[in-house]
Design an enzyme around this catalytic site. Sequence first.
Site, PDB file in Angstrom:
ATOM      1  N   CYS A   1      38.228  32.287  29.929  1.00  9.49           N
ATOM      2  CA  CYS A   1      37.368  33.378  30.400  1.00  9.49           C
ATOM      3  C   CYS A   1      35.894  33.101  30.141  1.00  9.49           C
ATOM      4  O   CYS A   1      35.031  33.861  30.584  1.00  9.49           O
ATOM      5  CB  CYS A   1      37.754  34.687  29.723  1.00  9.49           C
ATOM      6  SG  CYS A   1      39.511  34.807  29.401  1.00  9.49           S
TER       7      CYS A   1
ATOM      8  N   HIS B   1      36.733  41.740  36.149  1.00  7.87           N
ATOM      9  CA  HIS B   1      36.780  40.491  35.375  1.00  7.87           C
ATOM     10  C   HIS B   1      37.474  39.386  36.150  1.00  7.87           C
ATOM     11  O   HIS B   1      38.607  38.987  35.815  1.00  7.87           O
ATOM     12  CB  HIS B   1      37.477  40.764  34.041  1.00  7.87           C
ATOM     13  CG  HIS B   1      37.538  39.588  33.117  1.00  7.87           C
ATOM     14  ND1 HIS B   1      36.550  38.614  33.043  1.00  7.87           N
ATOM     15  CD2 HIS B   1      38.485  39.229  32.199  1.00  7.87           C
ATOM     16  CE1 HIS B   1      36.891  37.709  32.139  1.00  7.87           C
ATOM     17  NE2 HIS B   1      38.058  38.046  31.606  1.00  7.87           N
TER      18      HIS B   1
END
Lengths: 382, 135, 348
Positions: free
Chosen positions: A83, A330
Amino acid sequence: MRDVAIVGAGMTQFGELWSSSLRDLFTEAALGAMRSAGVDTLDAVYVGNMSGGQFVGQEHVGPLMVDALGVAGVPSTRVESACASGGAALRMGFLDVASGQSDVVLVAGVEKMSDGADVTTVLATASDQETEVYHGITFPGLYAMIARAHMASRGSTEEDLHWVSVKNHRHGAMNPRAQFPKAVTLDEVANSSPVADPLRLLHCSPVSDGGAAVILMPLEQARRITDRPVQILGTGMATASLALADRRDPAVLDAVGQSARKAFTMAGIEPADVDLAEVHDCFAIAEICCLEAMCLTDGCSAADAARSGFSALGGRRPINTSGGLKSKGHPVGATGVAQVIEIFEQLRGEAGDRQVRDAHIGVTQNMGGTGASSVVHVFRRV
Amino acid sequence: MPSPRYWREIPARYRLEGGRCTACGKALYPARKVCPACRGTDMEPINLSRRGTVVTSTVIRVPPDDFVSEAPYAVAIVETPEGARLMAQVADCAPEDVHIGMDVTLEFRKIRREGVSGILCYGYKAVPVEAAVPR
Amino acid sequence: MAGIVGYGAYIPRNRIRTETIAEQWGKDPETIKGGLLLQEKSVPGLDEDTITISVAAGRAALDRAAIDPRRVGALYIGSESHPYAVKPSGTVVIEALDIGPEVHVADFEFACKAGTEAMFVALGLVESGRVEYAMGIGADTSQGAPGDALEYSASAGGSAFIFGREDLLADVVDTASYTTDTPDFWRREGEFYPRHGGRFTGEPAYFKHVLSASHMILERTGLKAGDFRYAIFHMPNGKFPLRVGKTLGFTREQLAPGWVVPTMGNTYSGSSPTGLAAALDVSDPDDLILITSFGSGAGSDSFVLRVTDLLPERKGLAPTVASLLEGPRRYLTYGEYAKYREKIKMNL
């Protein structure tokens, strides 16, 4: 090393973008950034992308993207740190310009998560396959373990988690590019369905598609392009063990603290100098732990920052004015770059309803897995 | 998972075999080539005790596909007397009862399967000591 | 002289009551309980199978034997629910128990008799001197078809016995086996549930073979029912072992400790072996014990054992069968039971 600045930015809407493919998302964001910077040629491209391979069966994403952009031939590399891929890509782009090797660099982040892959399984590859995922733990489960440890040793509460989501949604409601641009109440968060005790659905960032891109140039050249370049003052990266069981203390994100200290030292600033920050709230507990590790809540505990208004727009140090990962969305590889774009716009006074007044120094913090990697950047209004 | 990888992991999965760094004494599970504490590279094999204490835990309510029938289930980080930590599901108890500081024994169980035709994968799960058998 | 140097049992902690199953199918619980003499049975978790049960029972046997696992030269597991159709259960068990790799391993199958089969072969190998110690395990997680009589009894559990020539806990005085081809109960390759011949499983199958093997061994040893402290017979339900025991002249007291089926259910290959473990748990030096198994298909193995002076000090080194049956446990609803036994069609 030369001084480096960001001179343009572009990003897609974040959300479930059924009509856009992985390369569509990249192209839209990249074209937007190039137009915003008024540049036509690129010396190098860095693409932050966690897993084109697992989400859409596509590796070798670097050359694919520049070809989609119509500039095949340009050196282009995919950068991966789960991420934190976007933040890590920015770091590579920064070093490329700072070293003198390149003058015009596109840094992009992109992820296509809604094309039918088993997202839970793919995201879990950011944690330790052999010692964690094997036993049936999920990503939310790992952060839930962090939350439980934090509550036991540092006194945070479930309500502290709710407030983070409430605050970030309030910000996101003012962000036209957010996936969920609407406010949520404390009750809605508290009663949302349980995912992994103590985390509930509204403590967790969503599954999203999206692309975000910025153009980097040396600062002296940047002033020819724009009268409001944003300088990258500092970059810092640190790592920790993937497995939560191998950390010194499951409630503490050491890599986040280390990456922040390195970036702040390079930038010549203290935490008190930071006016606003975009911080990696993949789960509500993450925002609390990151603020704690970065010492960004002076005078207030990190757990209280959202409830007390310290970290809200209008407060002492607004955190995640974009809406954060929770409300903005996200798309994993794109997040790190989207954080940069929020700070870029804030420092240029272009953040509209979300504008923080007198924003001079902004920070982004982008993290991979359960904090196994963390990349921090410091930005300055020039 | 593909069977060669699983086979390599058998000593760790079936016997809790780890390593102890001869330079600093840190217990590592699974075994590693380089000690994360002192970067030593000389390791002696150790077998972890089949018991420990819960360091932190959660209850998984939204499971991965492979674990749909088992949800909700508790997962915990357990620290053994040797000072090594490992992740394990907690079995044979109400998942909500798992708490930090709980004493557990470690029992050999089937952890997962590779679909309907792949291999069966075994390992250890934690069972709270109160739920284990009295002699 | 060879015999048992260690033994151990394992029973999963989940249970389901007879009435819970009966109510599911609209039957009168009291009639079923009275007819089969079954109160409840064990249910394996989704994470338990013949392999995990064998590891637990094998570990307990090693604890009682107090020997280095590396000295076990052979390990056999008898089951009708081996987790793989092709790939041995025994290889996983030896690795988990730190036995081998210099060890002979084989899986056995003979309906409910596979456990005593494994024991019979383990004993023979030790007696021949070919290996120092050999372990025979009987363990099962067999299925009973929904709504069928076997659903009340088919349960999960197992026991392990280590044979050696020194430091015996119980001598094996003699063995006898009686085998014919009798199709009373079977499961074809690929089928999920077994099938059976109803009342045919009684006289021509269970009773004929149990009685024949038991008579054989009593004749050969010159012993009578009254000479024994305890007797254990295969327990497909509560009634059959009591009836065959009575026919052979045994009293309720002699049958009681090994008669674990009312609360355990029928653990198939683990049935009489676990009854034997339960009897050993309460035996004293010099006691004589008879065990006769039964496996459909069909056959029976009989053993006569004499307890030694060593048993009292070793018993406490592992959980007793009674503590497993009466210890912490959870009673399931029928839905949970169906989920754990994978009787529900999932969309995966």
